[in-house]
Design an enzyme around this catalytic site. Structure first.
Site, PDB file in Angstrom:
ATOM      1  N   ASN A  10       0.858  -1.194   0.000  1.00 41.84           N
ATOM      2  CA  ASN A  10       0.000   0.000   0.000  1.00 41.84           C
ATOM      3  C   ASN A  10       0.899   1.251   0.000  1.00 41.84           C
ATOM      4  O   ASN A  10       1.600   1.534   0.968  1.00 41.84           O
ATOM      5  CB  ASN A  10      -0.893  -0.057   1.243  1.00 41.84           C
ATOM      6  N   GLY A  12       0.263   4.445   0.104  1.00 43.70           N
ATOM      7  CA  GLY A  12      -0.082   5.471   1.087  1.00 43.70           C
ATOM      8  C   GLY A  12       0.509   5.154   2.450  1.00 43.70           C
ATOM      9  O   GLY A  12       1.099   6.009   3.122  1.00 43.70           O
ATOM     10  N   LYS A  13       0.372   3.881   2.840  1.00 39.28           N
ATOM     11  CA  LYS A  13       0.927   3.439   4.125  1.00 39.28           C
ATOM     12  C   LYS A  13       2.438   3.586   4.143  1.00 39.28           C
ATOM     13  O   LYS A  13       3.030   4.039   5.113  1.00 39.28           O
ATOM     14  CB  LYS A  13       0.646   1.941   4.310  1.00 39.28           C
ATOM     15  N   ASP A  71      -1.401  -4.194  10.141  1.00 34.89           N
ATOM     16  CA  ASP A  71      -2.757  -4.318   9.634  1.00 34.89           C
ATOM     17  C   ASP A  71      -3.558  -3.188  10.249  1.00 34.89           C
ATOM     18  O   ASP A  71      -3.395  -2.870  11.427  1.00 34.89           O
ATOM     19  CB  ASP A  71      -3.369  -5.679   9.984  1.00 34.89           C
ATOM     20  N   TYR A 156      -9.861   5.585   3.656  1.00 31.24           N
ATOM     21  CA  TYR A 156     -11.039   6.236   4.231  1.00 31.24           C
ATOM     22  C   TYR A 156     -10.758   7.653   4.750  1.00 31.24           C
ATOM     23  O   TYR A 156     -11.614   8.231   5.421  1.00 31.24           O
ATOM     24  CB  TYR A 156     -11.607   5.356   5.365  1.00 31.24           C
ATOM     25  N   ASP A 157      -9.592   8.207   4.452  1.00 32.90           N
ATOM     26  CA  ASP A 157      -9.268   9.566   4.928  1.00 32.90           C
ATOM     27  C   ASP A 157     -10.303  10.596   4.465  1.00 32.90           C
ATOM     28  O   ASP A 157     -10.535  11.592   5.143  1.00 32.90           O
ATOM     29  CB  ASP A 157      -7.875   9.997   4.434  1.00 32.90           C
ATOM     30  N   LYS A 177      -2.344  14.676   9.969  1.00 38.19           N
ATOM     31  CA  LYS A 177      -2.561  13.229  10.133  1.00 38.19           C
ATOM     32  C   LYS A 177      -1.348  12.562  10.778  1.00 38.19           C
ATOM     33  O   LYS A 177      -1.493  11.721  11.671  1.00 38.19           O
ATOM     34  CB  LYS A 177      -2.872  12.585   8.769  1.00 38.19           C
ATOM     35  N   HIS A 182      -3.887   6.998  13.997  1.00 37.13           N
ATOM     36  CA  HIS A 182      -3.689   5.662  14.559  1.00 37.13           C
ATOM     37  C   HIS A 182      -2.285   5.139  14.246  1.00 37.13           C
ATOM     38  O   HIS A 182      -1.588   4.601  15.091  1.00 37.13           O
ATOM     39  CB  HIS A 182      -4.766   4.728  13.990  1.00 37.13           C
ATOM     40  N   ARG A 183      -1.849   5.352  12.984  1.00 32.56           N
ATOM     41  CA  ARG A 183      -0.528   4.846  12.573  1.00 32.56           C
ATOM     42  C   ARG A 183       0.582   5.627  13.273  1.00 32.56           C
ATOM     43  O   ARG A 183       1.577   5.042  13.714  1.00 32.56           O
ATOM     44  CB  ARG A 183      -0.406   4.960  11.036  1.00 32.56           C
TER      45      ARG A 183
HETATM   46  P1  IMP Z   1      -4.377  -3.484   5.025  1.00 29.95           P
HETATM   47  O1  IMP Z   1      -3.364  -3.037   4.036  1.00 29.95           O
HETATM   48  O2  IMP Z   1      -4.818  -4.881   4.857  1.00 29.95           O
HETATM   49  O3  IMP Z   1      -3.949  -3.182   6.436  1.00 29.95           O
HETATM   50  O4  IMP Z   1      -5.676  -2.625   4.746  1.00 29.95           O
HETATM   51  C1  IMP Z   1      -5.823  -1.411   5.291  1.00 29.95           C
HETATM   52  C2  IMP Z   1      -7.033  -0.720   4.681  1.00 29.95           C
HETATM   53  O5  IMP Z   1      -7.648   0.030   5.732  1.00 29.95           O
HETATM   54  C3  IMP Z   1      -6.612   0.273   3.628  1.00 29.95           C
HETATM   55  O6  IMP Z   1      -6.703  -0.243   2.343  1.00 29.95           O
HETATM   56  C4  IMP Z   1      -7.596   1.397   3.850  1.00 29.95           C
HETATM   57  O7  IMP Z   1      -8.783   1.118   3.175  1.00 29.95           O
HETATM   58  C5  IMP Z   1      -7.873   1.337   5.333  1.00 29.95           C
HETATM   59  N1  IMP Z   1      -6.943   2.211   6.071  1.00 29.95           N
HETATM   60  C6  IMP Z   1      -5.886   1.832   6.851  1.00 29.95           C
HETATM   61  N2  IMP Z   1      -5.233   2.886   7.319  1.00 29.95           N
HETATM   62  C7  IMP Z   1      -5.867   3.968   6.822  1.00 29.95           C
HETATM   63  C8  IMP Z   1      -5.608   5.361   6.921  1.00 29.95           C
HETATM   64  O8  IMP Z   1      -4.641   5.825   7.542  1.00 29.95           O
HETATM   65  N3  IMP Z   1      -6.477   6.149   6.286  1.00 29.95           N
HETATM   66  C9  IMP Z   1      -7.529   5.685   5.584  1.00 29.95           C
HETATM   67  N4  IMP Z   1      -7.791   4.398   5.417  1.00 29.95           N
HETATM   68  C10 IMP Z   1      -6.960   3.535   6.040  1.00 29.95           C
END
Ligand code: IMP
Length: 194
Positions: A10, A12-13, A71, A156-157, A177, A182-183
């Site tokens: 991801n 963004g992450k 996660d 979902y930001d 942010k 949370h992160r």
């Molecule tokens: P993961 O990669 O399986 O942990 O999925 C996380 C999902 O949760 C992402 O694809 C987003 O849809 C949502 N999510 C997690 N962190 C955020 C955030 O910081 N902002 C908005 N959505 C988030």
């Protein structure tokens, strides 16, 4: 410089991890740099179980470095905790962010238009080069907006308004942010163990 492998695809992450960990003494790496790595299936029932699955899977090929699995997701009161661990695929396995967001807004409008309380959760499992495991969790409370607004961030930001604010994370911007999310809270704990 020591390598720190982050088990996510991801983008963004990954940007948030690199920004939030930037003053640590690590070279950041992700599975996109490996020719033959397949992300594991997320079969856990909790954020922590799925974070552990991701961390252990990457640790099996990078056992001599720090590895982290994260996660995360959106937990909505009026939707009995959904999308929760299904946040990335709430509207279907191939759904994108906008479809997932649209489903949350639609379902909440149908099921619980008044109670829009929600939280975002991030659970990190870190495995050290000597195999020790650390769990770091962070949450941010808030509510779901009535419509999408803003252009920063991801997922979902565009529909999450953190407690005490009247704008979404996507409107408040990355600097905000990265101080309150949370992160950011989970990574603050992670920094203490690294
Ligand atoms: P993961 O990669 O399986 O942990 O999925 C996380 C999902 O949760 C992402 O694809 C987003 O849809 C949502 N999510 C997690 N962190 C955020 C955030 O910081 N902002 C908005 N959505 C988030």
């Amino acid at each position: 410089m020591n390598e720190l492998w982050i088990a996510t695809s991801n983008k963004g992450k990954l940007v948030e991890f690199k920004t939030l960990l930037n003053n640590s003494n690590f070279l950041f790496k992700s599975p996109a740099e490996l020719k033959t790595y397949y992300s594991p299936e997320e079969t856990g029932k909790t954020f922590e179980e799925n974070a552990r699955i991701k961390a252990k899977s990457l640790n099996s090929v990078k056992s001599d470095c720090w590895v982290i699995g994260e996660d995360s997701g959106l937990v909505v009161d009026g939707l009995e905790g959904y999308p929760g661990i299904f946040s990335a695929r709430y509207a279907g396995d191939n759904a994108g962010d906008s479809e997932n967001v649209a489903k949350v807004l639609k379902m909440l409008g149908l099921r619980s238009p008044q109670n829009r309380k929600a939280k975002m959760v991030s659970c990190i499992v870190a495995i050290s080069p000597s195999g020790e495991e650390y769990v770091c969790e962070g949450t941010v409370e808030g509510e779901i907006s009535k419509k999408v607004s803003g252009s920063e961030g991801f997922g979902y930001d565009v529909c999450f308004i953190p407690e005490g604010e009247s704008k979404t994370f996507a409107e408040l911007g990355m600097a905000f942010k990265n101080k309150t999310s949370h992160r950011a809270r989970a990574i603050f704990k992670l920094k203490e163990v690294l």
